[in-house]
Design an enzyme around this catalytic site. Structure first.
Site, PDB file in Angstrom:
ATOM      1  N   ASN A   1       1.875  30.953  -1.120  1.00  0.00           N
ATOM      2  CA  ASN A   1       3.028  31.584  -0.472  1.00  0.00           C
ATOM      3  C   ASN A   1       4.272  31.085  -1.195  1.00  0.00           C
ATOM      4  OD1 ASN A   1       5.048  32.537   1.125  1.00  0.00           O
ATOM      5  ND2 ASN A   1       4.475  31.391   2.972  1.00  0.00           N
ATOM      6  N   TRP A   2       4.797  31.947  -2.053  1.00  0.00           N
ATOM      7  CA  TRP A   2       5.963  31.528  -2.848  1.00  0.00           C
ATOM      8  C   TRP A   2       7.248  31.535  -2.034  1.00  0.00           C
ATOM      9  CZ3 TRP A   2       5.138  34.805  -7.973  1.00  0.00           C
ATOM     10  CH2 TRP A   2       4.014  34.300  -8.651  1.00  0.00           C
ATOM     11  N   LYS A   3       7.194  32.090  -0.838  1.00  0.00           N
ATOM     12  CA  LYS A   3       8.385  32.186   0.035  1.00  0.00           C
ATOM     13  C   LYS A   3       9.528  32.860  -0.743  1.00  0.00           C
ATOM     14  CE  LYS A   3       6.578  28.402   2.714  1.00  0.00           C
ATOM     15  NZ  LYS A   3       6.804  27.265   3.579  1.00  0.00           N
TER      16      LYS A   3
ATOM     17  N   HIS B   1       4.124  34.181   9.969  1.00  0.00           N
ATOM     18  CA  HIS B   1       4.412  32.843   9.443  1.00  0.00           C
ATOM     19  C   HIS B   1       5.437  32.170  10.367  1.00  0.00           C
ATOM     20  CE1 HIS B   1       5.797  29.621   6.861  1.00  0.00           C
ATOM     21  NE2 HIS B   1       4.674  29.789   6.170  1.00  0.00           N
TER      22      HIS B   1
ATOM     23  N   GLU C   1       7.987  30.532   9.786  1.00  0.00           N
ATOM     24  CA  GLU C   1       9.388  30.761   9.402  1.00  0.00           C
ATOM     25  C   GLU C   1       9.865  32.120   9.921  1.00  0.00           C
ATOM     26  OE1 GLU C   1       8.777  29.908   5.251  1.00  0.00           O
ATOM     27  OE2 GLU C   1       8.361  27.825   5.797  1.00  0.00           O
TER      28      GLU C   1
ATOM     29  N   GLU D   1      -1.324  26.594  10.378  1.00  0.00           N
ATOM     30  CA  GLU D   1      -0.248  25.861   9.712  1.00  0.00           C
ATOM     31  C   GLU D   1       0.592  25.130  10.758  1.00  0.00           C
ATOM     32  OE1 GLU D   1       0.680  27.741   5.610  1.00  0.00           O
ATOM     33  OE2 GLU D   1       1.974  28.659   7.095  1.00  0.00           O
TER      34      GLU D   1
ATOM     35  N   GLY E   1       6.277  21.886   4.430  1.00  0.00           N
ATOM     36  CA  GLY E   1       7.389  21.448   3.587  1.00  0.00           C
ATOM     37  C   GLY E   1       7.852  20.022   3.861  1.00  0.00           C
TER      38      GLY E   1
ATOM     39  N   SER F   1       1.863  21.325   3.553  1.00  0.00           N
ATOM     40  CA  SER F   1       1.887  20.237   2.561  1.00  0.00           C
ATOM     41  C   SER F   1       0.544  20.028   1.858  1.00  0.00           C
ATOM     42  CB  SER F   1       2.388  18.937   3.201  1.00  0.00           C
ATOM     43  OG  SER F   1       3.721  19.105   3.632  1.00  0.00           O
TER      44      SER F   1
ATOM     45  N   GLY G   1       2.456  26.358   0.011  1.00  0.00           N
ATOM     46  CA  GLY G   1       3.842  26.694  -0.276  1.00  0.00           C
ATOM     47  C   GLY G   1       4.309  25.998  -1.541  1.00  0.00           C
ATOM     48  N   GLY G   2       5.027  24.878  -1.377  1.00  0.00           N
ATOM     49  CA  GLY G   2       5.665  24.184  -2.504  1.00  0.00           C
ATOM     50  C   GLY G   2       4.765  23.957  -3.705  1.00  0.00           C
TER      51      GLY G   2
HETATM   52  P1  13P Z   1       4.169  23.839   2.081  1.00  0.00           P
HETATM   53  O1  13P Z   1       2.860  23.870   1.320  1.00  0.00           O
HETATM   54  O2  13P Z   1       5.371  23.816   1.201  1.00  0.00           O
HETATM   55  O3  13P Z   1       4.168  22.782   3.131  1.00  0.00           O
HETATM   56  O4  13P Z   1       4.261  25.244   2.861  1.00  0.00           O
HETATM   57  C1  13P Z   1       3.193  25.663   3.628  1.00  0.00           C
HETATM   58  C2  13P Z   1       3.416  27.055   4.048  1.00  0.00           C
HETATM   59  O5  13P Z   1       4.299  27.344   4.843  1.00  0.00           O
HETATM   60  C3  13P Z   1       2.558  28.081   3.464  1.00  0.00           C
HETATM   61  O6  13P Z   1       2.684  29.295   4.136  1.00  0.00           O
END
Ligand code: 13P
Length: 261
Positions: free
Chosen positions: A9-11, A99, A101, A171, A177, A217, A238-239
Site C-alpha cells: 500500500n503505497w498510500k 483502510h 486512514e 491492521e 506507521g 509496521s 505500507g512504509g
Molecule cells: P505501515 O507498514 O507503514 O505501518 O502501514 C501499514 C498500512 O497501513 C498498510 O495498509
C-alpha cells in the site's frame, strides 16, 4: 492451499518517475516464484499511477494491481470518485476497502464498506477489506469485538461464491506507521477469530479459502515470524513497500522449508 499475498500500500506517495523506478527495481530483485512456493504480489499505488504501474506489470501473472479505494456507484455525478468498473478499466484486480486512514480521515463507515465490497465483488475486483482496533480499544480489551463488528458490518449479507475472491487485512491502528508490530502470536489469535467468523458468515469451505493478511509496521525483520503463523496468509505493507530492497525481502520471506534448502 492458500497462496500467500504480499501487498504493497503505497498510500499517497511517489511521483510517476519514482513509481516506475520502484517497480522496475522490484521486478529485478523480487523472485516470488521460488521452487514450489507460489506467491502473489499486489501493488496498490495512488490513482494517478494505476495505468502506468499496470502496464509495467503486464504479463507478470503473479502480480496484481490494486486501488486504494473504490466507490460503489457505477457512474454519474460523484465528483472525485472512481467506480469499480473504472478501476477494472485501469487494469486493477484488487481494491483496498475500509483502510483505517479512510475510516479516520474520510469518515468511512462499515455501511460504506459493505457497499464498496458489494460493488467490487459484482465487478470481479477482489476487495482487500481492512479491519483493526485503536490503542484505546485494545487497552480496553476490545480488539476482537471491534474487528468482528467491522467484519460483520462489511460482509454480513454479501454473496460470495468462492473464498479466493476476498482478502481481509487485520491492521491494528496503533501498529500502522509506528514501528510497533503486533506479536506474531497476537496477530494470529485475532486473525484466527476473523477466520472463524468468516466460517459463520459463508461456511467453512469459503472461510478456509479467504486470505487473511496482517498489516502494521511489517518489515524485512518481522515478516518471517509473522508468516510462520498458520492463519496469516500474507501482509499489507505500507512504509517498507516504498523501497524495492525491503519489499523484495518481504516478498521473499523465508519459511522453515526454504531455510532448510
Ligand atoms: P505501515 O507498514 O507503514 O505501518 O502501514 C501499514 C498500512 O497501513 C498498510 O495498509
Amino acid at each position: 492451499m492458500r497462496v500467500p499475498i504480499l501487498a504493497a500500500n503505497w498510500k499517497m506517495n511517489l511521483s510517476r518517475r519514482e513509481a516506475k523506478n520502484l517497480v522496475e527495481d522490484l521486478l529485478k530483485v523480487a523472485q516470488p516464484f521460488q521452487q514450489n512456493q507460489q506467491r502473489e504480489v499486489v501493488l496498490c499505488p495512488s490513482a494517478h499511477l494505476l495505468v502506468e504501474v499496470g502496464s509495467l506489470l503486464e504479463g507478470k501473472s503473479n502480480y496484481g494491481l490494486g486501488a486504494q479505494n473504490v466507490y460503489w456507484k457505477e457512474s454519474g455525478a460523484f465528483t472525485g470518485e472512481l467506480s469499480s468498473t473504472m478501476l477494472r478499466d485501469c487494469g486493477c484486480s484488487h481494491a483496498i476497502i475500509g483502510h483505517s486512514e479512510r475510516r479516520a480521515y474520510f469518515h468511512e463507515t462499515d455501511k460504506d464498506c459493505y457497499q464498496k465490497v458489494e460493488a467490487a465483488l459484482q465487478n470481479n475486483l477482489v476487495p482487500i477489506l481492512c479491519v483493526g482496533e485503536s490503542l484505546e480499544q485494545r487497552e480496553a480489551g476490545k480488539t476482537k469485538e471491534i474487528v468482528l463488528n467491522q467484519l460483520q458490518g462489511a460482509l454480513k449479507g454479501q454473496s460470495l461464491s468462492s473464498g479466493d475472491k476476498l482478502v481481509i487485512a487485520y491492521e491494528p491502528i496503533w501498529a500502522i506507521g509506528t514501528g510497533k508490530t503486533d506479536t506474531p502470536e497476537g496477530a494470529e489469535s485475532t486473525i484466527a477469530v476473523l477466520r472463524q467468523e468468516l466460517g459463520n458468515l459463508f461456511g467453512e469451505r469459503i472461510a478456509q479459502q479467504v486470505r487473511l493478511l496482517y498489516g502494521g509496521s511489517v518489515n524485512p525483520g518481522n515478516i518471517d515470524a509473522l508468516m510462520a503463523q498458520p492463519n496469516i496468509d500474507g501482509a499489507l505493507v505500507g512504509g517498507a513497500s516504498l523501497k524495492a530492497e525491503s519489499f523484495a525481502r518481504i516478498v521473499n520471506y523465508q519459511t522453515q522449508a526454504s531455510l532448510a534448502n
